[in-house]
Design a protein around this motif. Structure first.
Motif, short mmCIF file in Angstrom:
data_model
loop_
_atom_site.label_atom_id
_atom_site.label_comp_id
_atom_site.label_asym_id
_atom_site.label_seq_id
_atom_site.Cartn_x
_atom_site.Cartn_y
_atom_site.Cartn_z
N PRO A 6 0.82 -1.22 0.00
CA PRO A 6 0.00 0.00 0.00
C PRO A 6 0.85 1.27 0.00
N GLY A 7 0.28 2.33 -0.48
CA GLY A 7 0.99 3.61 -0.42
C GLY A 7 0.24 4.68 -1.16
N SER A 8 0.78 5.90 -1.07
CA SER A 8 0.14 6.99 -1.82
C SER A 8 0.77 7.13 -3.21
N PHE A 9 2.00 6.71 -3.37
CA PHE A 9 2.66 6.67 -4.69
C PHE A 9 2.45 7.98 -5.47
N ILE A 34 -3.30 1.67 -4.00
CA ILE A 34 -3.07 3.13 -3.97
C ILE A 34 -4.22 3.80 -3.22
N THR A 35 -3.86 4.70 -2.33
CA THR A 35 -4.90 5.41 -1.60
C THR A 35 -4.50 6.86 -1.37
N THR A 36 -5.42 7.59 -0.75
CA THR A 36 -5.13 8.97 -0.38
C THR A 36 -4.60 8.95 1.04
N ASN A 37 -3.41 9.50 1.24
CA ASN A 37 -2.88 9.62 2.60
C ASN A 37 -3.40 10.94 3.14
N VAL A 38 -4.30 10.88 4.12
CA VAL A 38 -4.96 12.09 4.61
C VAL A 38 -3.97 13.07 5.27
N GLN A 39 -2.76 12.57 5.55
CA GLN A 39 -1.76 13.45 6.17
C GLN A 39 -0.91 14.18 5.12
N LYS A 40 -1.17 13.90 3.83
CA LYS A 40 -0.35 14.53 2.78
C LYS A 40 -1.25 15.25 1.78
N LYS A 41 -0.66 16.26 1.13
CA LYS A 41 -1.37 16.93 0.04
C LYS A 41 -0.80 16.35 -1.25
N ASP A 69 -10.29 3.15 -0.62
CA ASP A 69 -10.68 4.24 0.29
C ASP A 69 -10.75 3.64 1.68
N GLY A 70 -10.54 4.44 2.69
CA GLY A 70 -10.75 3.93 4.04
C GLY A 70 -9.54 3.19 4.58
N LEU A 71 -9.81 2.31 5.52
CA LEU A 71 -8.71 1.65 6.25
C LEU A 71 -8.02 0.58 5.41
N LEU A 72 -6.72 0.49 5.60
CA LEU A 72 -5.93 -0.56 4.94
C LEU A 72 -6.39 -1.94 5.40
N THR A 73 -6.75 -2.05 6.68
CA THR A 73 -7.19 -3.37 7.19
C THR A 73 -8.47 -3.82 6.48
N ILE A 85 3.16 -5.26 2.73
CA ILE A 85 4.59 -4.99 2.53
C ILE A 85 4.85 -3.50 2.66
N ARG A 86 5.92 -3.15 3.35
CA ARG A 86 6.37 -1.75 3.39
C ARG A 86 7.89 -1.74 3.23
N GLY A 87 8.38 -0.69 2.61
CA GLY A 87 9.83 -0.52 2.46
C GLY A 87 10.37 0.32 3.61
N GLU A 95 9.92 4.94 13.01
CA GLU A 95 8.92 5.31 13.99
C GLU A 95 7.51 5.32 13.39
N TYR A 96 7.41 5.97 12.23
CA TYR A 96 6.13 6.06 11.52
C TYR A 96 5.65 4.68 11.08
N GLU A 97 6.56 3.88 10.58
CA GLU A 97 6.20 2.55 10.09
C GLU A 97 5.78 1.64 11.23
N GLN A 99 4.48 2.60 14.06
CA GLN A 99 3.19 3.08 14.53
C GLN A 99 2.07 2.55 13.63
N MET A 100 2.29 2.62 12.33
CA MET A 100 1.27 2.12 11.39
C MET A 100 1.08 0.62 11.53
N ALA A 101 2.21 -0.10 11.61
CA ALA A 101 2.11 -1.57 11.72
C ALA A 101 1.36 -1.96 13.00
N ALA A 103 -0.81 -0.03 14.69
CA ALA A 103 -2.21 0.40 14.56
C ALA A 103 -2.98 -0.64 13.74
N ASN A 104 -2.36 -1.10 12.65
CA ASN A 104 -3.03 -2.09 11.81
C ASN A 104 -3.20 -3.41 12.54
N LYS A 105 -2.22 -3.77 13.32
CA LYS A 105 -2.27 -5.02 14.11
C LYS A 105 -3.38 -4.94 15.16
O1 PNS Z 1 3.09 6.04 0.81
P1 PNS Z 1 2.59 6.48 2.16
O2 PNS Z 1 1.87 7.81 2.03
O3 PNS Z 1 3.65 6.48 3.22
O4 PNS Z 1 1.52 5.37 2.60
C1 PNS Z 1 0.80 5.46 3.81
C2 PNS Z 1 -0.47 4.60 3.73
C3 PNS Z 1 -1.30 5.03 2.56
C4 PNS Z 1 -0.09 3.15 3.59
C5 PNS Z 1 -1.26 4.80 5.06
O5 PNS Z 1 -1.52 6.15 5.24
C6 PNS Z 1 -2.59 4.01 5.08
O6 PNS Z 1 -2.58 2.82 5.29
N1 PNS Z 1 -3.72 4.71 4.84
C7 PNS Z 1 -5.01 4.10 4.83
C8 PNS Z 1 -5.79 4.52 6.06
C9 PNS Z 1 -5.43 3.66 7.26
O7 PNS Z 1 -5.62 2.45 7.27
N2 PNS Z 1 -4.90 4.30 8.33
C10 PNS Z 1 -4.57 3.61 9.55
C11 PNS Z 1 -3.17 3.03 9.53
S1 PNS Z 1 -2.05 4.18 10.16
#
Ligand code: PNS
Length: 159
Positions: A6-9, A34-41, A69-73, A85-87, A95-97, A99-101, A103-105
């Motif tokens: 996943p990513g905003s690419f 591919i999704t919209t990362n709400v934290q980025k423009k 759209d919505g949650l990755l889970t 998969i994340r790089g 730290e960010y990765e 936190q995301m991993a 949160a998803n878990k």
């Molecule tokens: O390429 P990015 O912008 O670093 O990817 C981040 C992304 C899109 C993988 C992340 O923001 C995401 O999973 N967004 C979907 C919404 C979500 O599930 N958020 C909770 C996990 S933090």
């Protein structure tokens, strides 16, 4: 086995492509989500980002390009996979990765985030860096595929 990358690419870079090519050797099927990362423009619309990625992987049978759209889970549930998969580049990503991993878990205990360490030559590379170089009309030909280079040049020429 199937995995989601996943990513905003915004836009896809050679660093992402390296992770995709290595992941597709591990898994039978790879979904680029591919999704919209709400934290980025974002610079490119989601359809523009999808089209660029589809052009690059048009001959790859194991790779599918999708938007969500919505949650990755929830997307993982829809796609019936628990592998994400994340790089990882520098320590600063960690730290960010993490936190995301985590949160998803917490949303799906069966979900596993698999980190691939970025290849040495792409360690500095990010979509933001590429956009900044392109904005100042610098050479990005070694950083992104040709179709992305052209799209970026068009974006910044038109302003
Ligand atoms: O390429 P990015 O912008 O670093 O990817 C981040 C992304 C899109 C993988 C992340 O923001 C995401 O999973 N967004 C979907 C919404 C979500 O599930 N958020 C909770 C996990 S933090």
């Amino acid at each position: 086995m199937k995995a989601i990358y996943p990513g905003s690419f915004d836009p896809i870079t050679n660093g992402h492509i390296d992770i995709i090519n290595r992941s597709k050797d591990i898994f039978d099927e790879l979904i680029i989500g591919i999704t919209t990362n709400v934290q980025k423009k974002h610079l490119f619309t989601i359809d523009e980002r999808k089209k660029m990625i589809e052009e690059i992987f048009k001959d790859e049978k194991k790779i599918k390009v999708k938007t969500f759209d919505g949650l990755l889970t929830s997307f993982c549930e829809e796609e019936k996979t628990n592998y994400v998969i994340r790089g990882l580049r520098a320590v600063s990503d960690y730290e960010y990765e993490l936190q995301m991993a985590m949160a998803n878990k917490s949303l799906n205990k069966n979900l596993e985030t698999i980190f691939l360490v970025a290849s040495h030559k792409f360690n500095f590379l990010s979509s933001s860096i590429v956009k900044e170089i392109a904005y100042y009309h610098g050479d990005i030909s070694a950083l992104v595929p040709k179709n992305v280079e052209i799209k970026l040049k068009n974006k910044y020429e038109r302003g």
